[in-house]
Design a protein around this motif. Structure first.
Motif, PDB file in Angstrom:
ATOM      1  N   ASN A 161     -10.307   4.652  -9.752  1.00 16.74           N
ATOM      2  CA  ASN A 161     -11.646   4.318  -9.270  1.00 16.74           C
ATOM      3  C   ASN A 161     -12.149   2.997  -9.844  1.00 16.74           C
ATOM      4  N   ASN A 162     -11.247   2.182 -10.388  1.00 20.59           N
ATOM      5  CA  ASN A 162     -11.620   0.851 -10.874  1.00 20.59           C
ATOM      6  C   ASN A 162     -10.877  -0.209 -10.082  1.00 20.59           C
ATOM      7  N   SER A 163     -11.446  -1.381 -10.000  1.00 19.17           N
ATOM      8  CA  SER A 163     -10.804  -2.490  -9.297  1.00 19.17           C
ATOM      9  C   SER A 163      -9.896  -3.244 -10.235  1.00 19.17           C
ATOM     10  N   GLU A 164      -8.740  -3.627  -9.700  1.00 20.85           N
ATOM     11  CA  GLU A 164      -7.817  -4.460 -10.454  1.00 20.85           C
ATOM     12  C   GLU A 164      -8.200  -5.919 -10.212  1.00 20.85           C
ATOM     13  N   ASP A 165      -9.043  -6.466 -11.079  1.00 19.82           N
ATOM     14  CA  ASP A 165      -9.514  -7.834 -10.900  1.00 19.82           C
ATOM     15  C   ASP A 165      -9.574  -8.496 -12.267  1.00 19.82           C
ATOM     16  N   PRO A 166      -8.468  -9.057 -12.739  1.00 15.82           N
ATOM     17  CA  PRO A 166      -8.399  -9.528 -14.113  1.00 15.82           C
ATOM     18  C   PRO A 166      -9.241 -10.747 -14.424  1.00 15.82           C
ATOM     19  N   VAL A 169      -2.376  -9.252   7.380  1.00 11.92           N
ATOM     20  CA  VAL A 169      -3.129  -8.010   7.184  1.00 11.92           C
ATOM     21  C   VAL A 169      -4.128  -8.234   6.052  1.00 11.92           C
ATOM     22  N   ASP A 170      -5.325  -7.654   6.195  1.00 14.61           N
ATOM     23  CA  ASP A 170      -6.384  -7.864   5.205  1.00 14.61           C
ATOM     24  C   ASP A 170      -6.497  -6.747   4.180  1.00 14.61           C
ATOM     25  N   VAL A 171      -6.023  -5.542   4.516  1.00 15.41           N
ATOM     26  CA  VAL A 171      -6.187  -4.407   3.615  1.00 15.41           C
ATOM     27  C   VAL A 171      -5.157  -3.336   3.952  1.00 15.41           C
ATOM     28  N   SER A 172      -4.727  -2.600   2.943  1.00 12.06           N
ATOM     29  CA  SER A 172      -3.794  -1.493   3.182  1.00 12.06           C
ATOM     30  C   SER A 172      -4.575  -0.205   3.411  1.00 12.06           C
ATOM     31  N   GLY A 173      -4.333   0.407   4.550  1.00 12.83           N
ATOM     32  CA  GLY A 173      -4.910   1.715   4.807  1.00 12.83           C
ATOM     33  C   GLY A 173      -4.111   2.803   4.126  1.00 12.83           C
ATOM     34  N   ILE A 200      -7.024  -4.849  -6.070  1.00 16.82           N
ATOM     35  CA  ILE A 200      -6.486  -3.493  -5.964  1.00 16.82           C
ATOM     36  C   ILE A 200      -7.591  -2.509  -6.330  1.00 16.82           C
ATOM     37  N   GLU A 201      -7.776  -1.486  -5.521  1.00 19.89           N
ATOM     38  CA  GLU A 201      -8.679  -0.382  -5.847  1.00 19.89           C
ATOM     39  C   GLU A 201      -7.845   0.884  -6.021  1.00 19.89           C
ATOM     40  N   TRP A 251       3.630  16.888  -8.248  1.00 20.13           N
ATOM     41  CA  TRP A 251       2.975  15.715  -8.838  1.00 20.13           C
ATOM     42  C   TRP A 251       1.607  15.490  -8.192  1.00 20.13           C
ATOM     43  N   VAL A 252       0.761  14.771  -8.908  1.00 20.97           N
ATOM     44  CA  VAL A 252      -0.535  14.312  -8.399  1.00 20.97           C
ATOM     45  C   VAL A 252      -0.551  12.793  -8.516  1.00 20.97           C
ATOM     46  N   ARG A 253      -0.699  12.104  -7.412  1.00 23.49           N
ATOM     47  CA  ARG A 253      -0.651  10.640  -7.411  1.00 23.49           C
ATOM     48  C   ARG A 253      -1.979  10.003  -7.820  1.00 23.49           C
ATOM     49  N   ILE A 254      -1.864   8.777  -8.270  1.00 24.48           N
ATOM     50  CA  ILE A 254      -3.015   7.893  -8.410  1.00 24.48           C
ATOM     51  C   ILE A 254      -2.870   6.864  -7.292  1.00 24.48           C
ATOM     52  N   ASN A 255      -3.685   6.978  -6.266  1.00 22.48           N
ATOM     53  CA  ASN A 255      -3.532   6.161  -5.069  1.00 22.48           C
ATOM     54  C   ASN A 255      -4.134   4.772  -5.271  1.00 22.48           C
ATOM     55  N   ALA A 256      -3.416   3.760  -4.810  1.00 21.63           N
ATOM     56  CA  ALA A 256      -3.865   2.370  -4.943  1.00 21.63           C
ATOM     57  C   ALA A 256      -3.792   1.667  -3.588  1.00 21.63           C
ATOM     58  N   TYR A 257      -4.787   0.835  -3.328  1.00 19.01           N
ATOM     59  CA  TYR A 257      -4.905   0.136  -2.051  1.00 19.01           C
ATOM     60  C   TYR A 257      -5.189  -1.342  -2.314  1.00 19.01           C
ATOM     61  N   GLY A 258      -4.478  -2.218  -1.618  1.00 19.13           N
ATOM     62  CA  GLY A 258      -4.676  -3.646  -1.779  1.00 19.13           C
ATOM     63  C   GLY A 258      -5.564  -4.217  -0.696  1.00 19.13           C
ATOM     64  N   TYR A 259      -6.329  -5.275  -1.058  1.00 17.74           N
ATOM     65  CA  TYR A 259      -7.221  -5.882  -0.075  1.00 17.74           C
ATOM     66  C   TYR A 259      -7.330  -7.387  -0.317  1.00 17.74           C
ATOM     67  N   SER A 260      -7.714  -8.083   0.729  1.00 20.07           N
ATOM     68  CA  SER A 260      -7.940  -9.528   0.657  1.00 20.07           C
ATOM     69  C   SER A 260      -9.341  -9.803   0.136  1.00 20.07           C
TER      70      SER A 260
END
Length: 552
Positions: free
Chosen positions: A31-36, A265-269, A289-290, A516-525
């Protein structure tokens, strides 16, 4: 009557973070953004405005626009923008009203009074009213429309109070009726389907009432949605910001992330595997990344129609060949946590009992099969039953599932150490849905549930013997009885006790092995802003969040 809050999924983020901190991976807290770093000047935030075209990449072609006819994630993802759910999840994974404006539940949980927002219309101009809600309840049961039929099965009658208010009268107490049907079952246009007597084969064009409408699509290639002006529930009645949203279909995550990096593509669904995340993280000025904790889990399940898999000893032996450490840390590259209980560890009250599946034990699996009379008589490495049939099974899976090749190969290698031959059967999502969900013509499958919610009261949807999603085709009267009790028991502590008994019986029966339980990640522009993410089914594509996204 009194207002009651729908069952909440408590402390999901805290619990998952605690588990993740003990795993050997490089995931940031969910639930955090990957924005270094700071966003460059040419990508600074601007005021939201109407306009712009968003291209979304998804792995695998949706099965159908008619979400009632399948349990397909991509179909539901696209159509949640067209047919918004009555209930959605908030940042804490609580079910909250969306199309619903208000609701009341009687003290005995037999009568639900539901009020929807007014001012909504189907995209052909016909008003959206509770007549559509009442119709959906009747139609789903009459035509046995998947899990919708299960969720509406207890409705004895409906009463239309006015255009925006409906009462559901249930045959037995059901503590999760609204949180289940309101989240999972899309409302059908009465004026269309009241004239349809074969919904499974009806060519539904995607008519909806949401902030976007279906403009054009070519199966296997793209789906174009167009903005509905002044949709009343988005941005203070202004409607969504983006003019169009185009979903493009890709065969796998590698092709999808390449398209994002190339600007196609602008974002991963679809959720991205760790390797794909790292590619985007390498260019922080362009991409973000979210991450969000999954409310579902990965599992293997067995088709009882296969004579050998109907033998509990065979299922137990296979369960003992599943190496969760290898699957999580090697196959999924640390992008998940282990699950060795029938109910996900994100629900701490329900796993305090510590009722677990058989542990990973190849030697024990071999001993169990020896004692059960399965032996390798000709030295080819594959055991045979007393009837001479080989312990040989096909493992079917969707090619679009993240990390699936590694998952399948680790499973295969360990099963074969116990004399169980596994043939890998990768298929596209549509074929998977047809073979596994529709026809139930498979041996063993592996996939992730998107969301399994309200597990203290709703698991009958997938594990009850007569459930539409009982793809295993198993029957266990004791499990059925416990599931029925949990769905109608209003006391939470008593439901926990019931579900503990359920778990004890489940790890004996072993129709499926949750892993297993995943931690889902989605990339965006970063050409777009306004991104938000909450636990649920759709990542960044959830309707309540995507209507806030705008082009900078």
């Amino acid at each position: 009557m009194k207002k009651r809050k729908i069952l909440a999924i408590l402390m999901v983020s805290i619990i998952i973070s605690a588990f993740v901190s003990g795993c050997a991976n490089d995931n940031t807290p969910a639930n955090n953004s990957e924005d270094p770093g700071q966003t460059p000047a040419d990508n600074t935030a601007s005021e939201p405005k109407v306009g712009g075209e968003l291209v979304v990449g998804i792995t695998g072609d949706p099965y159908s626009l008619a979400t009632w006819n399948s349990n397909d994630m991509n179909s539901s993802m696209i159509m949640n923008l067209v047919l918004p759910a009555l209930m959605v999840t908030d940042e804490n994974a609580n079910k909250v009203p969306y199309i619903v404006k208000d609701y009341n539940i009687s003290d005995d949980a037999l009568v639900y009074t539901v009020t929807i927002h007014d001012g909504l219309s189907w995209h052909d101009g016909v008003p959206f009213t509770v007549e559509d809600l009442a119709f959906t309840a009747d139609y789903a049961v009459k035509y046995k429309l998947g899990y919708g039929a299960d969720m509406y099965a207890s409705v004895e009658k409906t009463e239309i109070v006015d255009d925006t208010t409906i009462k559901y009268y249930l045959s037995s107490p059901q503590v999760n009726f609204l949180s289940q049907m309101g989240f999972w079952v899309d409302i059908m246009p009465k004026h269309v389907f009241e004239n349809v007597d074969d919904p499974a084969n009806y060519d539904y064009d995607g008519l909806g009432f949401g902030p976007y409408k279906v403009k054009d699509y070519v199966k296997g290639q793209y789906y174009v949605l167009e903005r509905v002006e002044n949709w009343p529930l988005a941005n203070d009645g202004q409607g969504a910001y983006l003019d169009t949203i185009t979903f493009r279909v890709f065969p796998d995550a590698n092709a999808l992330v390449l398209a994002i990096m190339n600007g196609e593509v602008d974002v991963s669904g679809s959720a991205l595997p760790i390797a794909a995340q790292k590619q985007l993280e390498a260019e922080p000025d362009k991409f973000g990344i979210e991450k969000v904790n999954s409310l579902g889990f990965g599992y293997f399940s067995f088709n009882y129609k296969n004579e050998l898999l109907s033998d509990q000893k065979v299922r137990e032996a296979i369960a003992m060949t599943i190496d969760r450490d290898a699957l999580v840390n090697i196959a999924i590259q640390g992008g998940a946590i282990k699950m060795d209980t029938p109910i996900s560890p994100v629900f701490p009250d329900l796993v305090k009992s510590d009722i677990k599946y058989p542990a990973f034990d190849i030697e024990g699996a071999n001993k169990l099969l020896d004692e059960a009379g399965y032996s390798d008589t000709n030295g080819d490495g594959v055991r045979e039953g007393k009837n001479g049939k080989l312990l040989e099974f096909d493992l079917i899976y969707r090619t679009s599932t993240a990390n699936i090749d590694s998952i399948a190969n680790i499973f295969k290698a360990n099963a074969e150490k116990a004399g169980i031959k596994i043939n890998l059967q990768p298929v596209d999502p549509a074929t998977y849905t047809d073979k596994v969900v529709k026809q139930k013509t498979f041996d063993i499958n592996v996939i992730d549930w998107g969301v399994i919610d309200d597990p203290d009261s709703s698991l009958s949807t997938i594990y009850k013997s007569d459930a539409a999603l009982n793809i295993m085709s198993y029957k266990n009267d004791k499990l059925d009885e416990l599931l029925e009790k949990s769905a109608s028991e209003p006391n939470y502590e008593k439901r926990i006790e019931i579900m503990n008994e359920f778990q004890k019986e489940f790890v004996k029966e072993l129709p499926s092995i949750n892993t297993w339980v995943r931690i889902n990640a989605y990339g965006y522009s970063k050409d777009f802003d306004g991104w938000e993410i909450t636990p649920g089914l759709y990542g960044l594509m959830d309707v309540k969040d995507l209507v806030k996204v705008y082009k900078k």
